[in-house]
Design an enzyme around this catalytic site. Structure first.
Site, PDB file in Angstrom:
ATOM      1  N   SER A  40       0.908  -0.817  -0.075  1.00  0.00           N
ATOM      2  CA  SER A  40      -0.202   0.008   0.017  1.00  0.00           C
ATOM      3  C   SER A  40       1.032   1.089   0.007  1.00  0.00           C
ATOM      4  CB  SER A  40      -0.392  -0.356   1.541  1.00  0.00           C
ATOM      5  OG  SER A  40      -0.221   0.404   2.321  1.00  0.00           O
ATOM      6  N   HIS A 149      -3.979  -6.420   1.882  1.00  0.00           N
ATOM      7  CA  HIS A 149      -2.454  -7.263   2.999  1.00  0.00           C
ATOM      8  C   HIS A 149      -3.665  -8.662   3.298  1.00  0.00           C
ATOM      9  CE1 HIS A 149      -0.564  -4.383   4.503  1.00  0.00           C
ATOM     10  NE2 HIS A 149       0.304  -3.957   3.307  1.00  0.00           N
ATOM     11  N   GLU A 158      -4.918  -2.647   9.450  1.00  0.00           N
ATOM     12  CA  GLU A 158      -4.506  -3.090  10.256  1.00  0.00           C
ATOM     13  C   GLU A 158      -5.136  -3.097  11.842  1.00  0.00           C
ATOM     14  OE1 GLU A 158      -0.136  -1.801   9.965  1.00  0.00           O
ATOM     15  OE2 GLU A 158      -0.030  -1.861   7.181  1.00  0.00           O
ATOM     16  N   GLU A 194       0.914 -10.178   6.207  1.00  0.00           N
ATOM     17  CA  GLU A 194       2.087  -9.421   7.531  1.00  0.00           C
ATOM     18  C   GLU A 194       1.867 -10.517   8.447  1.00  0.00           C
ATOM     19  OE1 GLU A 194       1.475  -5.860   8.697  1.00  0.00           O
ATOM     20  OE2 GLU A 194       2.015  -4.567   6.833  1.00  0.00           O
ATOM     21  N   ASP A 226      -4.689   0.645  11.206  1.00  0.00           N
ATOM     22  CA  ASP A 226      -4.031   1.656  10.050  1.00  0.00           C
ATOM     23  C   ASP A 226      -4.875   1.337   9.141  1.00  0.00           C
ATOM     24  OD1 ASP A 226      -2.579   2.533   8.090  1.00  0.00           O
ATOM     25  OD2 ASP A 226      -1.097   1.107   7.877  1.00  0.00           O
ATOM     26  N   GLU A 267      -4.158   5.114  12.074  1.00  0.00           N
ATOM     27  CA  GLU A 267      -2.682   5.157  10.889  1.00  0.00           C
ATOM     28  C   GLU A 267      -4.084   5.795   9.764  1.00  0.00           C
ATOM     29  OE1 GLU A 267       0.297   2.509  10.864  1.00  0.00           O
ATOM     30  OE2 GLU A 267       0.603   3.190   8.472  1.00  0.00           O
ATOM     31  N   ASP A 294       1.126   8.211   7.485  1.00  0.00           N
ATOM     32  CA  ASP A 294       2.219   7.212   6.641  1.00  0.00           C
ATOM     33  C   ASP A 294       1.655   7.862   5.801  1.00  0.00           C
ATOM     34  OD1 ASP A 294       3.589   5.581   6.084  1.00  0.00           O
ATOM     35  OD2 ASP A 294       1.922   4.034   6.168  1.00  0.00           O
ATOM     36  N   LYS A 319       9.565   4.894   8.007  1.00  0.00           N
ATOM     37  CA  LYS A 319      10.071   3.451   6.710  1.00  0.00           C
ATOM     38  C   LYS A 319      10.797   3.990   6.294  1.00  0.00           C
ATOM     39  CE  LYS A 319       5.086   1.492   5.844  1.00  0.00           C
ATOM     40  NZ  LYS A 319       3.764   2.565   5.403  1.00  0.00           N
ATOM     41  N   HIS A 347       7.889  -1.135   9.774  1.00  0.00           N
ATOM     42  CA  HIS A 347       8.895  -2.156   8.170  1.00  0.00           C
ATOM     43  C   HIS A 347       8.123  -2.176   7.184  1.00  0.00           C
ATOM     44  CE1 HIS A 347       5.323  -5.484   9.765  1.00  0.00           C
ATOM     45  NE2 HIS A 347       4.572  -3.987   9.511  1.00  0.00           N
ATOM     46  N   LYS A 370       5.968  -1.070  14.066  1.00  0.00           N
ATOM     47  CA  LYS A 370       5.056  -2.105  13.721  1.00  0.00           C
ATOM     48  C   LYS A 370       6.268  -2.815  13.305  1.00  0.00           C
ATOM     49  CE  LYS A 370       2.297   0.014  10.641  1.00  0.00           C
ATOM     50  NZ  LYS A 370       0.855  -0.128   9.168  1.00  0.00           N
TER      51      LYS A 370
HETATM   52  C1  2PG Z   1       1.875   0.497   5.844  1.00  0.00           C
HETATM   53  C2  2PG Z   1       2.353  -0.840   5.627  1.00  0.00           C
HETATM   54  C3  2PG Z   1       3.378  -1.199   6.376  1.00  0.00           C
HETATM   55  P1  2PG Z   1       3.262  -1.300   3.093  1.00  0.00           P
HETATM   56  O1  2PG Z   1       1.009   0.653   5.170  1.00  0.00           O
HETATM   57  O2  2PG Z   1       2.053   0.724   6.935  1.00  0.00           O
HETATM   58  O3  2PG Z   1       2.494  -2.392   7.584  1.00  0.00           O
HETATM   59  O4  2PG Z   1       2.330  -1.269   5.109  1.00  0.00           O
HETATM   60  O5  2PG Z   1       4.339  -2.384   3.133  1.00  0.00           O
HETATM   61  O6  2PG Z   1       2.326  -2.587   1.996  1.00  0.00           O
HETATM   62  O7  2PG Z   1       2.983   0.004   2.509  1.00  0.00           O
HETATM   63 MG    MG Z   2       0.331   2.414   7.105  1.00  0.00          MG
END
Ligand code: 2PG
Ligand code: MG
Length: 396
Positions: A40, A149, A158, A194, A226, A267, A294, A319, A347, A370
Site C-alpha cells: 500500500s 494485505h 491493520e 503481515e 492502520d 493511522e 504514513d 519507514k 517494517h 510496527k
Molecule cells: C503500512 C505498511 C506497513 P505497506 O501501510 O503501514 O504495515 O504497509 O508496506 O504495504 O505499505
Molecule cells: Mg500505513
C-alpha cells in the site's frame, strides 16, 4: 573508512518477490543489509526500482556498477557523509534514477559497518547519530490483516494490539493474545501478508469487539488501526464493506469506534492528499488518540513540516524505504520530535530477515514499532532483536 568491495544479490521477500541484499566490505569488516517492499505504497514515496518483469535487476546493477564505483574511490569519515554522496549521486527528488531500494540497501549496510568500526551496537550508533534518547518502543502487533494485505476481507488494513512496557514483558502478552485470538477465530482461518490472521466479518465493529475482549484481560494493552484509507478511496468516497462514506461520515465512524473501544491510534484515516480532513480529525480526536501519518508524510522531513504547520496529525510513521537513506529517515524522526509528535518506526508488508528497524526504533526512542503479526518468521525476528537489545542494555 574506505570501502573495498560492494556486492549485491537478489533475494526473495515474504511475498516471494525479489528484493535486494547488499554487502559492503572495508578491510576486516563486512556488513550486509536487505530492504523491504511495500504494497500500500504512498504516491509520494521514494521510488522502488523494479523491472517490468518484477525483478530488481536494474537496481542491483546500479549498486554493483555506479554506486560501487563512486564509493570505492574515496574515504568516508561518517555514515552521513556516505549517505550525502548517495543522495547527490542519484540527483533526483525521489531516488528514481538509481532506485530507493538500491540506495537504502547501501545506506543501511553502511550504518552497520560504521557501528562495527566504532565497536558500538547498531542501536547505539543510530542513537548517537539521531541525537535522541533511546527507549524500548511499544509493540504494535498486527493481529488481523485486511485491506490490500488480505484481499479486503476486512476493510481496514491493520488491526493492531498495542502493548506497553519493556519487550520481555510485552511480547509474552502479545503472544497470549495472538494465541487466544487464533482459538476464537477457529482452525483454518487464513493468514494475511503481515503474519496476522485474515478473517472475514460482516460488520465494522466485530473485529474490535474481539480485540477489546482480549485487551480487557491483558494489562497495558490497547487497540490501533492502520486504515490505509488511500486504498479505500474511490471517486471521492471511502468504500467500506460495500458502503460508501464521505470524509465526514468516516470521521464519525472513527469517533464512534474510539468512544466504544480502547483505542490508542489511528493511522492514515484519510487518503494521502486529504490534508483538510486530517486537520479536522486531529482537532476533533487528537486529544484522545494518536492520529498517525504514513502515506500522508512518507518519512519526508518537508512533508512532516508541512503537516506540522496545518496540524494534520500528532504522530508519524517512519519507514526508511519511503525516503531512501538512513540519514533522511533520521531527519524525519527529528522533524517529528520537533513538532512535539511521536515517531512510530515501521517494517513493510514485504519483509526480509533484516532486523535493522528494531535497532532503529530502539535507538531513536520511537513511541512504537510496527513489526507485524506473530505468524511469520521475518516479523518475529524483529521482536527477537528487541529482546536481544534489552538483554544487551541490561548488562551494560
Ligand atoms: C503500512 C505498511 C506497513 P505497506 O501501510 O503501514 O504495515 O504497509 O508496506 O504495504 O505499505
Ligand atoms: Mg500505513
Amino acid at each position: 573508512m574506505r570501502l573495498d568491495t560492494v556486492r549485491a544479490r537478489s533475494i526473495l521477500d515474504t511475498r516471494g518477490r525479489p528484493t535486494l541484499e547488499t554487502t559492503l566490505i572495508a578491510g576486516e569488516l563486512t556488513a550486509t543489509a536487505s530492504v523491504p517492499s511495500g504494497k500500500s505504497t504512498g504516491s509520494h514515496e521514494a521510488l522502488e526500482l523494479r523491472d517490468p518483469d518484477g525483478s530488481v535487476a536494474q537496481a542491483l546493477a546500479h549498486v554493483t556498477g555506479e554506486i560501487a564505483g563512486a564509493l570505492t574511490s574515496r574515504e568516508f569519515a561518517t555514515p552521513d557523509e556516505l549517505d550525502a554522496t548517495l543522495i547527490a549521486l542519484d540527483g533526483t527528488e525521489n531516488k528514481s534514477r538509481l532506485g530507493a531500494n538500491a540506495i537504502l540497501s547501501v545506506s543501511i549496510a553502511t550504518q552497520r559497518l560504521f557501528a562495527q568500526a566504532t565497536g558500538q551496537p547498531l542501536w547505539k550508533a543510530i542513537a548517537l547519530r539521531a541525537n535522541t534518547p533511546s527507549r524500548a518502543p511499544r509493540l504494535y502487533v498486527n493481529v488481523m490483516n485486511g485491506g490490500v494485505h488480505a484481499n479486503f476481507q476486512l476493510p481496514f488494513q491493520e488491526y493492531i494490539l498495542v502493548v506497553d512496557g519493556k519487550t520481555s514483558d510485552a511480547l509474552p502478552l502479545a503472544q497470549e493474545a495472538f494465541t487466544k485470538l487464533g482459538e476464537r477465530l477457529g482452525a483454518g482461518v487464513p493468514m494475511g501478508d503481515e503474519g496476522g490472521y485474515a478473517p472475514t466479518f460482516d460488520t465494522l465493529e466485530k473485529p474490535f469487539e474481539l480485540l477489546s475482549d482480549l485487551v480487557s484481560t491483558l494489562p497495558g494493552t490497547s487497540i490501533a488501526i492502520d486504515a490505509a484509507a488511500s486504498e479505500l478511496f474511490q471517486g471521492g468516497h471511502y468504500q467500506l464493506l460495500g458502503k460508501s462514506y464521505t470524509a465526514d461520515e468516516l470521521a464519525t465512524v472513527y469517533e464512534q469506534l474510539i468512544s466504544r473501544f480502547p483505542f490508542h491510534s489511528i493511522e492514515d484515516p484519510f487518503a494521502e492528499d486529504a490534508h483538510t480532513d486530517f486537520t479536522e480529525l486531529t482537532a476533533r480526536l487528537g486529544e484522545r488518540v494518536l492520529i498517525v501519518g504514513d502515506d500522508l508524510t512518507v518519512t519526508t522531513p518537508a512533508r512532516i513540516a508541512s503537516a506540522r504547520r496545518a496540524r494534520e496529525i500528532n504522530a508519524v510513521l517512519i519507514k526508511p524505504n519511503q525516503v531512501g537513506t538512513v540519514e533522511e529517515a533520521l531527519q524525519a524522526v527529528q522533524a517529528t520530535f520537533a513538532a512535539g509528535w511521536e515517531p512510530i518506526a515501521s517494517h513493510r508488508s514485504g519483509e526480509t530477515d533484516d532486523t535493522f528497524i528494531a535497532d532503529f526504533a530502539y535507538g531513536v526512542g520511537a513511541h512504537g514499532i510496527k513489526a507485524g503479526g506473530l505468524g511469520q518468521k521475518e516479523r518475529l525476528e524483529k521482536y527477537e532483536r528487541l529482546l536481544a537489545i534489552e538483554r544487551e542494555t541490561e548488562t551494560v
